[in-house]
Design a protein around this motif. Structure first.
Motif, PDB file in Angstrom:
ATOM      1  N   GLY A  10       0.816  -1.212   0.000  1.00  0.00           N
ATOM      2  CA  GLY A  10       0.000   0.000   0.000  1.00  0.00           C
ATOM      3  C   GLY A  10       0.848   1.259   0.000  1.00  0.00           C
ATOM      4  O   GLY A  10       0.527   2.228  -0.694  1.00  0.00           O
ATOM      5  N   PHE A  11       1.931   1.243   0.777  1.00  0.00           N
ATOM      6  CA  PHE A  11       2.832   2.395   0.820  1.00  0.00           C
ATOM      7  C   PHE A  11       3.454   2.645  -0.550  1.00  0.00           C
ATOM      8  O   PHE A  11       3.523   3.793  -1.023  1.00  0.00           O
ATOM      9  CB  PHE A  11       3.928   2.159   1.862  1.00  0.00           C
ATOM     10  N   ILE A  12       3.895   1.569  -1.203  1.00  0.00           N
ATOM     11  CA  ILE A  12       4.514   1.698  -2.521  1.00  0.00           C
ATOM     12  C   ILE A  12       3.515   2.244  -3.523  1.00  0.00           C
ATOM     13  O   ILE A  12       3.825   3.130  -4.321  1.00  0.00           O
ATOM     14  CB  ILE A  12       5.074   0.333  -2.981  1.00  0.00           C
ATOM     15  N   ARG A  13       2.262   1.722  -3.477  1.00  0.00           N
ATOM     16  CA  ARG A  13       1.251   2.168  -4.433  1.00  0.00           C
ATOM     17  C   ARG A  13       0.903   3.647  -4.230  1.00  0.00           C
ATOM     18  O   ARG A  13       0.627   4.361  -5.188  1.00  0.00           O
ATOM     19  CB  ARG A  13       0.006   1.296  -4.307  1.00  0.00           C
ATOM     20  N   ARG A  14       0.904   4.102  -2.981  1.00  0.00           N
ATOM     21  CA  ARG A  14       0.559   5.495  -2.707  1.00  0.00           C
ATOM     22  C   ARG A  14       1.649   6.457  -3.098  1.00  0.00           C
ATOM     23  O   ARG A  14       1.377   7.597  -3.465  1.00  0.00           O
ATOM     24  CB  ARG A  14       0.240   5.678  -1.221  1.00  0.00           C
ATOM     25  N   HIS A  15       2.914   6.030  -3.013  1.00  0.00           N
ATOM     26  CA  HIS A  15       4.014   6.976  -3.146  1.00  0.00           C
ATOM     27  C   HIS A  15       4.914   6.750  -4.359  1.00  0.00           C
ATOM     28  O   HIS A  15       5.674   7.650  -4.718  1.00  0.00           O
ATOM     29  CB  HIS A  15       4.876   6.955  -1.877  1.00  0.00           C
ATOM     30  N   PHE A  16       4.853   5.581  -4.985  1.00  0.00           N
ATOM     31  CA  PHE A  16       5.756   5.273  -6.085  1.00  0.00           C
ATOM     32  C   PHE A  16       4.979   5.038  -7.379  1.00  0.00           C
ATOM     33  O   PHE A  16       3.762   4.938  -7.393  1.00  0.00           O
ATOM     34  CB  PHE A  16       6.624   4.057  -5.747  1.00  0.00           C
ATOM     35  N   LEU A  17       5.735   4.939  -8.457  1.00  0.00           N
ATOM     36  CA  LEU A  17       5.179   4.810  -9.800  1.00  0.00           C
ATOM     37  C   LEU A  17       4.293   3.565  -9.919  1.00  0.00           C
ATOM     38  O   LEU A  17       4.691   2.467  -9.541  1.00  0.00           O
ATOM     39  CB  LEU A  17       6.332   4.734 -10.802  1.00  0.00           C
ATOM     40  N   ASP A  18       3.095   3.737 -10.478  1.00  0.00           N
ATOM     41  CA  ASP A  18       2.152   2.635 -10.698  1.00  0.00           C
ATOM     42  C   ASP A  18       2.505   1.940 -12.015  1.00  0.00           C
ATOM     43  O   ASP A  18       2.418   2.532 -13.090  1.00  0.00           O
ATOM     44  CB  ASP A  18       0.728   3.196 -10.744  1.00  0.00           C
ATOM     45  N   THR A  19       2.892   0.675 -11.935  1.00  0.00           N
ATOM     46  CA  THR A  19       3.351  -0.054 -13.122  1.00  0.00           C
ATOM     47  C   THR A  19       2.309  -1.028 -13.670  1.00  0.00           C
ATOM     48  O   THR A  19       2.620  -1.823 -14.565  1.00  0.00           O
ATOM     49  CB  THR A  19       4.641  -0.837 -12.798  1.00  0.00           C
ATOM     50  N   ARG A  20       1.083  -0.991 -13.192  1.00  0.00           N
ATOM     51  CA  ARG A  20       0.064  -1.956 -13.638  1.00  0.00           C
ATOM     52  C   ARG A  20      -0.178  -1.931 -15.151  1.00  0.00           C
ATOM     53  O   ARG A  20      -0.425  -2.992 -15.743  1.00  0.00           O
ATOM     54  CB  ARG A  20      -1.241  -1.720 -12.881  1.00  0.00           C
ATOM     55  N   PRO A  21      -0.131  -0.768 -15.832  1.00  0.00           N
ATOM     56  CA  PRO A  21      -0.358  -0.799 -17.282  1.00  0.00           C
ATOM     57  C   PRO A  21       0.660  -1.637 -18.055  1.00  0.00           C
ATOM     58  O   PRO A  21       0.387  -2.049 -19.182  1.00  0.00           O
ATOM     59  CB  PRO A  21      -0.275   0.681 -17.685  1.00  0.00           C
TER      60      PRO A  21
END
Length: 424
Positions: A10-21
């Motif tokens: 959760g911390f990574i998703r809130r603060h770092f680049l979202d790579t899901r695409p």
């Protein structure tokens, strides 16, 4: 342990680049193909500026690369966006990429055999034609490849990798220019261009989804009318023009490297890469960008920050400090770009996206050309430092006055993303 892992994710998703695409193959190929070819494009941009300065010893002529590229960008950016709304975007991307590649080959021939300033300028103009159509087409494709909720993340990935290429290209440019000259830079660009051709060839058919309009004057006018009728969209263009036309010091890099840093090619490479370096850092730590709600006010102040950091860089005497200040401006520029791009992609229906992206590209690519012309002409008239610092201060003052004077833009908050009809 499981709760701890969830907390870290959760911390990574809130603060770092979202790579899901990146899990979507078509988008992944398009993204990385563009990134590789953009390294070559940036390498060529550095080589062209250095070659013009070497031939003329004048920042004015380096600045004149701006209008030479600007006219094709304006004409073909607007028209190309209309074409992208009426034809298969995959085929259009391939054709325009080949035009840009042919211009790079002309620069390569000129560097090795002629060193003619006029042929160089003509090749830059032709390259601008291809880029003016292919760039908005490529961006208009993104909402067709990814789900609507991932469009902001896809844009951030696109800008971050583009910025990384803008770091690697100029740094490689300083190295290549010092050892192989401009011709070697153009040769590397021509080879790397194969990546974008491969990515375009692997795309699915991308015929228009909605009612298409013939790509003529009427289609262009419809797109401009849509922009003029939406103050939020209009102001997203205006503030970017202010940022680039007033504050971008790119045309002054060769003179600064020559006069303040003893003509070092590596110094020129670092200067050329500095803004993009900050954008890469901004992309890595971009998890918070989508959570900002008052985006109109935020856009105004991050562009003011861009202007002030540019002004401070013009006064710095150490290369590391100039690079650090320009990188801070690049961080602000990436955040601004993601917000502006997402506004366009989520407001407009698919049959309008090509035209809006055409206008967007005219502004994004044309604004820096105006900035080049402004910086070169001002430096020739009043000197390097006043042209550099004055432009940054003027940008900060102008964007605050203009950005906060439009109520709809000042109060703007993003609305929920519309369904985009993603195609995989």
């Amino acid at each position: 342990m499981a709760e701890q892992a969830v907390g870290v994710q959760g911390f990574i998703r809130r603060h770092f680049l979202d790579t899901r695409p990146l899990a979507i193959p078509h988008f992944r190929r398009l993204l990385f193909g563009q990134a590789l070819s953009f390294i070559g494009f940036q390498l060529t941009a550095v080589a062209v500026s250095a070659q013009v300065y070497a031939l003329t010893k004048s920042s004015f002529w380096v600045g004149m690369l701006g209008p030479v590229a600007l006219v094709p960008l304006v004409v073909f950016g607007l028209w190309g966006g209309a074409i992208a709304d009426a034809v298969d975007r995959r085929k259009l991307l391939l054709v325009c990429s080949l035009i840009s590649w042919a211009a790079t080959l002309a620069l390569l021939f000129n560097a090795f055999f002629l060193s003619n300033i006029w042929l160089l300028m003509a090749a830059v103009a032709v390259q601008s034609i291809g880029v003016a159509v292919s760039s908005p087409t490529r961006v208009a494709i993104i909402p067709r490849l990814v789900p609507a909720e991932l469009v902001p993340s896809a844009n951030t990935l696109n800008y971050t990798l583009g910025s990384l290429a803008s770091v690697l290209g100029p740094l490689l440019g300083g190295f290549v220019l010092a050892r192989g000259g401009a011709g070697m830079a153009y040769l590397i660009d021509a080879l790397l261009f194969g990546a974008t051709l491969y990515a375009a060839a692997r795309l699915p058919r991308l015929e228009p989804l909605g009612e298409s309009t013939a790509p003529g004057v009427r289609a262009v006018v419809d797109g401009l009318r849509y922009i003029m009728g939406n103050p939020v969209v209009l102001m997203s263009f205006v503030v970017d023009i202010i940022a680039m036309a007033f504050a971008l010091p790119r045309a002054l890099y060769p003179e600064l490297a020559a006069t303040r840093f003893e003509g070092s090619e590596m110094a020129f490479g670092w200067l050329s890469a500095s803004v993009a370096l900050g954008a890469v850092v901004g992309g890595v730590f971009s998890g918070w960008v989508g959570r900002v709600r008052r985006q109109g006010v935020a856009l105004t102040f991050v562009i003011a920050l861009w202007g002030l950091t540019v002004a401070a860089a013009g006064l710095a005497q150490q290369l590391w400090l100039v690079v650090a200040l320009l990188a801070a401006g690049g961080f602000a520029d990436l955040v601004s770009a993601v917000w502006r791009q997402t506004i366009l992609q989520t407001y407009a229906p698919d049959e309008m996206r090509g035209r809006l992206q055409g206008v967007f590209y005219v502004v994004v690519a044309g604004g820096p050309r105006l900035g080049d012309m402004r910086a070169g002409a001002t430096a020739a008239a009043v000197g390097l430092v006043p042209a550099w610092v004055g432009g940054g201060v003027l940008c900060a003052v102008a964007v605050i006055i203009v950005g906060l004077s439009v109520p709809a833009f000042r109060a703007y908050r993003p609305r929920p993303l519309q369904e985009a009809g993603a195609q995989r």
